[in-house]
Design a protein around this motif. Structure first.
Motif, short mmCIF file in Angstrom:
data_model
loop_
_atom_site.label_atom_id
_atom_site.label_comp_id
_atom_site.label_asym_id
_atom_site.label_seq_id
_atom_site.Cartn_x
_atom_site.Cartn_y
_atom_site.Cartn_z
N ILE A 40 0.69 -1.21 -0.20
CA ILE A 40 -0.03 -0.16 0.03
C ILE A 40 0.91 1.19 0.03
N LEU A 41 0.61 2.26 -0.95
CA LEU A 41 1.46 3.29 -1.07
C LEU A 41 0.67 4.24 -0.12
N CYS A 42 1.45 4.65 0.91
CA CYS A 42 1.18 5.77 1.73
C CYS A 42 2.18 6.77 1.76
N GLU A 46 3.23 14.37 1.93
CA GLU A 46 4.85 14.92 1.31
C GLU A 46 4.53 14.55 -0.43
N GLY A 47 5.02 15.60 -0.97
CA GLY A 47 4.97 15.29 -2.26
C GLY A 47 3.57 15.30 -3.06
N SER A 48 3.25 14.61 -4.07
CA SER A 48 1.85 14.67 -4.69
C SER A 48 1.79 13.42 -5.53
N VAL A 49 0.36 13.21 -5.64
CA VAL A 49 0.12 11.92 -6.50
C VAL A 49 0.78 12.04 -7.88
N ALA A 50 0.95 13.14 -8.49
CA ALA A 50 1.54 13.07 -9.65
C ALA A 50 3.01 12.77 -9.59
N ALA A 51 3.86 13.02 -8.45
CA ALA A 51 5.18 13.00 -8.11
C ALA A 51 5.27 11.38 -7.93
N ALA A 52 4.50 10.79 -6.90
CA ALA A 52 4.72 9.51 -6.25
C ALA A 52 3.99 8.43 -7.33
N ALA A 53 2.95 8.84 -7.63
CA ALA A 53 2.34 7.63 -8.47
C ALA A 53 1.70 8.10 -9.76
N PHE A 87 -7.09 3.13 -5.90
CA PHE A 87 -7.62 4.06 -5.16
C PHE A 87 -6.83 4.90 -4.54
N LEU A 88 -7.28 6.33 -4.68
CA LEU A 88 -6.81 7.24 -3.87
C LEU A 88 -7.57 7.73 -2.70
#
Length: 153
Positions: A40-42, A46-53, A87-88
């Motif tokens: 699970i990516l948590c 920090e950062g953003s959805v665009a950067a992390a996933a 899911f987000l």
């Protein structure tokens, strides 16, 4: 790479006991882990959805300002429109002109996501959804928040 932190045992998850196939390297290097459970990516705030996933989501191509600009595109149950089963939850969730950027807003979406995942696994969620609705923690009808979700970010 950051210094190793000892994490407390999580009784419902088997610990990862094998070392990665590579030794720690310089910042930005890639390490591959294989775990007995699906990850699970948590990332928290920090950062953003665009950067992390960013590869898991499509993003709005629009001229909206603030936290709605370039928002991830989601289904009604906050699932990626690009990758089924992803899911987000959190402050990047938006639907139309409504932004769920504060915890008191997006926490009401947790049960919606959990319900979608459970139904996908064949689990009957009717009783749990009813309990969440009673506690005002199942936000799937947005007419009640039109005045408070739009321009607060």
């Amino acid at each position: 790479w950051k210094p190793v932190k000892e994490a407390p045992d999580a009784p419902l998850r088997a610990p990862v006991t094998t070392a990665p196939s590579q030794q720690p390297g310089v910042e930005g290097s890639i390490v591959v882990w294989h775990t007995p459970q699906a990850p699970i990516l948590c990332t928290g705030f920090e950062g953003s959805v665009a950067a992390a996933a960013g590869h898991l989501f499509a993003f709005a191509d629009d001229d909206k300002d603030g936290c709605l600009h370039g928002a991830p595109l989601l289904t009604e149950e906050d699932e990626s429109t690009e990758v089924p089963g992803v899911f987000l939850v959190g402050p990047s969730v938006s639907h139309g002109s409504l932004s769920f950027c504060f915890v008191y807003k997006f926490r009401q979406r947790f049960a919606v996501v959990a319900g979608a995942i459970c139904r996908g696994l064949g689990i009957d969620t009717r009783a749990a959804v009813a309990e969440c609705r009673k506690a005002n923690m199942f936000l799937d009808e947005f007419s009640c928040c039109g005045d408070t979700c739009g321009d607060v970010c």
